[in-house]
Motif scaffolding. Sequence first.
Motif, PDB file in Angstrom:
ATOM      1  N   THR A   1       8.179  -4.472   1.043  1.00 17.36           N
ATOM      2  CA  THR A   1       6.980  -4.121   0.654  1.00 17.36           C
ATOM      3  C   THR A   1       5.570  -4.409   1.536  1.00 17.36           C
ATOM      4  O   THR A   1       5.604  -5.496   2.392  1.00 17.36           O
ATOM      5  N   TRP A   2       4.572  -3.861   1.438  1.00 12.61           N
ATOM      6  CA  TRP A   2       3.281  -4.130   2.493  1.00 12.61           C
ATOM      7  C   TRP A   2       2.247  -4.197   1.607  1.00 12.61           C
ATOM      8  O   TRP A   2       1.847  -3.057   1.017  1.00 12.61           O
ATOM      9  N   PRO A   3       1.615  -5.284   1.519  1.00 15.31           N
ATOM     10  CA  PRO A   3       0.422  -5.383   0.404  1.00 15.31           C
ATOM     11  C   PRO A   3      -0.790  -4.560   0.958  1.00 15.31           C
ATOM     12  O   PRO A   3      -1.435  -4.896   1.842  1.00 15.31           O
ATOM     13  N   VAL A   4      -1.090  -3.447   0.459  1.00 18.22           N
ATOM     14  CA  VAL A   4      -2.241  -2.740   0.639  1.00 18.22           C
ATOM     15  C   VAL A   4      -3.192  -2.405  -0.461  1.00 18.22           C
ATOM     16  O   VAL A   4      -2.374  -1.724  -1.406  1.00 18.22           O
ATOM     17  N   ASP A   5      -4.310  -2.472  -0.387  1.00 23.27           N
ATOM     18  CA  ASP A   5      -5.296  -2.461  -1.422  1.00 23.27           C
ATOM     19  C   ASP A   5      -6.073  -1.192  -0.893  1.00 23.27           C
ATOM     20  O   ASP A   5      -6.908  -1.475  -0.379  1.00 23.27           O
ATOM     21  N   LEU A   6      -5.703   0.096  -1.710  1.00 27.21           N
ATOM     22  CA  LEU A   6      -6.770   1.288  -1.153  1.00 27.21           C
ATOM     23  C   LEU A   6      -8.103   1.018  -1.451  1.00 27.21           C
ATOM     24  O   LEU A   6      -8.693   1.782  -0.960  1.00 27.21           O
ATOM     25  N   ALA A   7      -8.382   0.389  -2.602  1.00 27.47           N
ATOM     26  CA  ALA A   7      -9.738   0.338  -3.120  1.00 27.47           C
ATOM     27  C   ALA A   7     -10.634  -0.833  -2.088  1.00 27.47           C
ATOM     28  O   ALA A   7     -11.722  -1.117  -2.278  1.00 27.47           O
ATOM     29  N   ASP A   8      -9.942  -1.530  -1.057  1.00 30.47           N
ATOM     30  CA  ASP A   8     -10.653  -2.504  -0.191  1.00 30.47           C
ATOM     31  C   ASP A   8     -10.208  -2.075   1.212  1.00 30.47           C
ATOM     32  O   ASP A   8      -9.371  -2.703   1.840  1.00 30.47           O
TER      33      ASP A   8
ATOM     34  N   ASP B   1     -11.702  -2.419   4.162  1.00 30.24           N
ATOM     35  CA  ASP B   1     -12.066  -3.586   5.002  1.00 30.24           C
ATOM     36  C   ASP B   1     -11.022  -4.501   5.243  1.00 30.24           C
ATOM     37  O   ASP B   1     -10.923  -5.282   6.143  1.00 30.24           O
ATOM     38  N   SER B   2      -9.863  -4.668   4.144  1.00 30.37           N
ATOM     39  CA  SER B   2      -8.848  -5.508   4.362  1.00 30.37           C
ATOM     40  C   SER B   2      -7.651  -4.953   5.052  1.00 30.37           C
ATOM     41  O   SER B   2      -6.810  -5.526   5.676  1.00 30.37           O
ATOM     42  N   MET B   3      -7.627  -3.707   5.434  1.00 30.63           N
ATOM     43  CA  MET B   3      -6.657  -3.043   6.025  1.00 30.63           C
ATOM     44  C   MET B   3      -6.165  -3.446   7.396  1.00 30.63           C
ATOM     45  O   MET B   3      -5.088  -3.325   7.789  1.00 30.63           O
ATOM     46  N   ALA B   4      -7.295  -3.431   8.288  1.00 30.75           N
ATOM     47  CA  ALA B   4      -7.048  -3.885   9.777  1.00 30.75           C
ATOM     48  C   ALA B   4      -5.903  -4.817   9.950  1.00 30.75           C
ATOM     49  O   ALA B   4      -5.212  -4.837  10.521  1.00 30.75           O
ATOM     50  N   ALA B   5      -6.292  -6.066   9.249  1.00 26.65           N
ATOM     51  CA  ALA B   5      -5.443  -7.247   9.289  1.00 26.65           C
ATOM     52  C   ALA B   5      -4.137  -6.988   8.667  1.00 26.65           C
ATOM     53  O   ALA B   5      -3.088  -7.612   9.319  1.00 26.65           O
ATOM     54  N   VAL B   6      -3.946  -6.241   7.584  1.00 26.74           N
ATOM     55  CA  VAL B   6      -2.696  -5.974   7.074  1.00 26.74           C
ATOM     56  C   VAL B   6      -1.730  -5.126   7.768  1.00 26.74           C
ATOM     57  O   VAL B   6      -0.544  -5.316   7.840  1.00 26.74           O
ATOM     58  N   VAL B   7      -2.418  -4.041   8.577  1.00 33.36           N
ATOM     59  CA  VAL B   7      -1.302  -3.286   9.173  1.00 33.36           C
ATOM     60  C   VAL B   7      -1.464  -3.551  10.765  1.00 33.36           C
ATOM     61  O   VAL B   7      -0.604  -3.003  11.473  1.00 33.36           O
TER      62      VAL B   7
ATOM     63  N   ALA C   1      -9.207   5.391   5.366  1.00 35.20           N
ATOM     64  CA  ALA C   1      -9.171   3.975   6.128  1.00 35.20           C
ATOM     65  C   ALA C   1      -7.921   3.682   6.568  1.00 35.20           C
ATOM     66  O   ALA C   1      -7.681   3.143   7.609  1.00 35.20           O
ATOM     67  N   LEU C   2      -6.639   3.898   5.826  1.00 28.66           N
ATOM     68  CA  LEU C   2      -5.329   3.382   6.157  1.00 28.66           C
ATOM     69  C   LEU C   2      -4.896   4.316   7.390  1.00 28.66           C
ATOM     70  O   LEU C   2      -4.262   3.767   8.205  1.00 28.66           O
ATOM     71  N   THR C   3      -5.290   5.493   7.097  1.00 27.69           N
ATOM     72  CA  THR C   3      -5.145   6.514   8.412  1.00 27.69           C
ATOM     73  C   THR C   3      -5.652   5.941   9.715  1.00 27.69           C
ATOM     74  O   THR C   3      -5.122   5.984  10.656  1.00 27.69           O
ATOM     75  N   LEU C   4      -6.823   5.609   9.637  1.00 26.61           N
ATOM     76  CA  LEU C   4      -7.772   5.388  10.846  1.00 26.61           C
ATOM     77  C   LEU C   4      -7.047   3.952  11.477  1.00 26.61           C
ATOM     78  O   LEU C   4      -6.830   3.754  12.681  1.00 26.61           O
ATOM     79  N   GLU C   5      -6.588   3.001  10.605  1.00 25.79           N
ATOM     80  CA  GLU C   5      -6.095   1.762  10.907  1.00 25.79           C
ATOM     81  C   GLU C   5      -4.828   2.164  11.822  1.00 25.79           C
ATOM     82  O   GLU C   5      -4.239   1.263  12.657  1.00 25.79           O
ATOM     83  N   LEU C   6      -4.094   3.095  11.177  1.00 24.65           N
ATOM     84  CA  LEU C   6      -2.678   3.137  11.660  1.00 24.65           C
ATOM     85  C   LEU C   6      -2.558   4.277  12.639  1.00 24.65           C
ATOM     86  O   LEU C   6      -1.481   4.567  13.262  1.00 24.65           O
TER      87      LEU C   6
END
Length: 221
Positions: A44-51, A53-59, A101-106
């Motif tokens: 599991t990978w904790p990703v909140d699509l409504a946030d 700003d948190s994605m860079a650190a998560v991925v 946002a998730l696509t850009l970070e990945l």
Amino acid sequence: MITGASGGLGSALADALAPTHTLFLAGRPSPRLDAVAERLGATTWPVDLADPDSMAAVVEPIVELDVLIHNAGVAYPGRVAESHVDEWRSTMAVNVVGAVALTLELLPALRAARGHVVFINSGAGINASPGLASYTASKFALRGFADSLRADEPTLRVTSVHPGRIATAMQEDLVAYEGRPYEPDRFLSPQTVARLTVDAINAPADAHVHEVIIRPNPAPR
């Protein structure tokens, strides 16, 4: 990586890909998501699509990614005059901005793998669906983002999947809004849509499937 994998089409996609792929199941932590991961030996990978700003650190730990499947989404049944601005904000935040946002970070990890981005869109992303105003608008926007990504990132494969109505909990809510009995056999099964999506992912390297359009077969089963 699959978003929205805790049930419905997302878990069917995870089932279909588990024999051939190492799975990252992205989403807010929940017992349902944990159960899918445990059953399939996935992470599991904790990703909140409504946030976003948190994605860079998560991925940040992900350096290569073969496939990213955007499956998570929300829908608020309602015609234009019945809708509220807050519903539009929430729909766009999850269905569009979160996916962007998730696509850009990945992107670096996807480029490193010459990867594949799959957007689980909808028939509503091609033709407007009555009673799904904000959802329809979000799916048109998501289709536009997919087309732009395909044009701007020539080393990636980008596929939009446009299924008709699928027998899921979201569908049950929509049918209740329409005031009709819910009959799952009238709709596509999640397993069918997952199988056809995986066919696009597993297409030979010299093939690039841009769109997959799936509709229920009206013939008796």
